[in-house]
Design a protein around this motif. Structure first.
Motif, short mmCIF file in Angstrom:
data_model
loop_
_atom_site.label_atom_id
_atom_site.label_comp_id
_atom_site.label_asym_id
_atom_site.label_seq_id
_atom_site.Cartn_x
_atom_site.Cartn_y
_atom_site.Cartn_z
N ALA A 50 -12.71 1.72 -13.33
CA ALA A 50 -13.02 1.07 -12.06
C ALA A 50 -13.74 -0.23 -12.36
O ALA A 50 -14.95 -0.36 -12.16
N ARG A 54 -16.41 -0.68 -7.51
CA ARG A 54 -16.22 0.02 -6.24
C ARG A 54 -14.85 0.70 -6.28
O ARG A 54 -13.93 0.21 -6.94
N THR A 55 -14.73 1.80 -5.57
CA THR A 55 -13.47 2.54 -5.56
C THR A 55 -13.02 2.77 -4.13
O THR A 55 -13.79 3.22 -3.29
N ILE A 153 -6.36 6.39 -5.02
CA ILE A 153 -7.48 5.59 -5.50
C ILE A 153 -7.01 4.15 -5.63
O ILE A 153 -5.88 3.89 -6.06
N ASP A 155 -8.25 -0.21 -6.42
CA ASP A 155 -9.16 -1.16 -7.04
C ASP A 155 -9.15 -2.44 -6.23
O ASP A 155 -8.09 -3.05 -6.01
#
Length: 356
Positions: A50, A54-55, A153, A155
């Motif tokens: 990451a 932040r994710t 998820i 980025d």
């Protein structure tokens, strides 16, 4: 759609016959890897990089019956759609999708081949729409109906997230992707891809009839069962200064109202733009007829990206369809007038109980 080079398991090889461990092995070997993977499937948890610090996280569930019908969708298409519906949510935040977690609950008699084809659909959706994104883990269990849960998820790569609450008066509303095709597709499947009503008025999805619908209306059905969301344009929108964004999963009017409510504004959809989108839909398939405008406004599940931009700054791939106005009596108008049918899907209110 592309097919895997790996062989598909024999019809008699069910989840129960092979057991959880072997079934998982056969699924995992088909799934895509992600560039962000530091530790992938096989441990108690995955580890992904990451770099932004932040994710972005999102999750979505699809249950056989209220959310999909096996009589209408192939396992491959289910995998594709399960990936896209989550990838689009990440893209709508202005982020790059990096990894997926997938949990499946399948009836004991489910052929392993079904889950393998599901995995192939996920792999190909990631490869085509979000290159570099892959599956890093998940879970397998049993249930009375096939149930799919995906967590995605993303980025931000140093960008600020594009949220729903940033639309400002004077901004333009723009969309990337199709409008109305998926809604028209599911309408046709309900109308013509089901058995005739029984004495109680019930109808069940019918695979034979659905094949006829596919043959006669290929583009509309394809956009329903395997949508092609413009995932990469989420980052382009962010870089162009998008002030608010989401993906159109529940219908244009309903999803535009979510931006309007969060931002404290009214969004006016341009009547000419809506009529133009309806004309495009009718040109693709005239069967939609007078319903075309309603499919554009309330159909849902196109997974287009809907964003607001400062006037004149919408990037290539987006087309302007509205304007942000000061808050009025309604969150969304069409050509300045109310549109009463908001669209959207509520499984508690709308599911007819059929599983298919």
């Amino acid at each position: 759609m592309p097919s895997s080079a790996l062989p598909i398991s024999a019809p008699g090889e069910t989840v129960t016959a092979l057991g959880e461990r072997e079934t998982l092995r056969r699924i995992v070997r088909r799934l895509p890897r992600t560039r962000a993977e530091l530790l992938g499937p096989g441990d108690d948890a995955a580890v992904v990089s990451a770099p932004d610090g932040r994710t972005v996280l999102t999750t979505d569930m699809m249950v056989q019956g209220p959310d999909f019908r096996l009589a209408w969708s192939t396992p491959y298409e289910l995998g594709w759609k399960a990936a896209v519906s989550n990838l689009a949510d990440v893209a709508a935040m202005g982020a790059v999708p990096t990894a997926l977690l997938v949990a499946l609950a399948a009836p004991p008699e489910t052929p392993v081949a079904v889950l393998e084809q599901f995995a192939d659909g996920m792999r190909d959706a990631c490869a085509e729409l979000a290159p570099g994104c892959g599956v890093v883990g998940g879970d397998l269990s049993t249930a009375g109906a096939l149930t799919i849960t995906v967590t995605a998820i993303g980025d931000l790569e140093g960008r600020e997230p594009v949220v729903r609450s940033g639309a400002a008066v004077g901004d333009e509303l723009a969309v990337a992707g199709s409008l109305g095709l998926a809604g028209a597709g599911v309408w046709l499947l309900y109308r013509d891809g089901s058995t005739d009503a029984d004495a109680e008025g019930g109808r069940e999805p019918d695979a034979r009839r659905a094949r006829v619908v596919r043959h006669e209306h290929p583009e509309l059905v394809r956009e329903q069962v395997a949508p092609r969301s413009p995932i990469g344009l989420g980052v382009a929108a962010s870089d162009a200064g998008a002030t608010a964004m989401l993906d159109v999963s529940d219908g244009l009017v309903l999803d535009a109202s979510r931006i309007a409510d969060a931002s404290g504004v009214t969004i006016e959809l341009h009547a000419a733009a809506i009529d133009g989108a309806a004309a495009v839909l009718m040109a693709i398939d005239p069967v939609v007829g007078r319903r075309a405008r309603d499919f554009v406004l309330a159909g849902g599940e196109d997974h287009a990206l809907l964003a607001t931009f400062p006037a004149g700054s919408a990037p290539e791939g987006f087309r302007v369809i509205g304007t942000v106005r000061p808050r009025g009596e309604r969150p969304v108008t069409v050509g300045g007038a109310a549109y009463e049918r908001s669209g959207g899907w509520d499984p508690y209110a709308d599911w007819d109980g059929a599983a298919g």
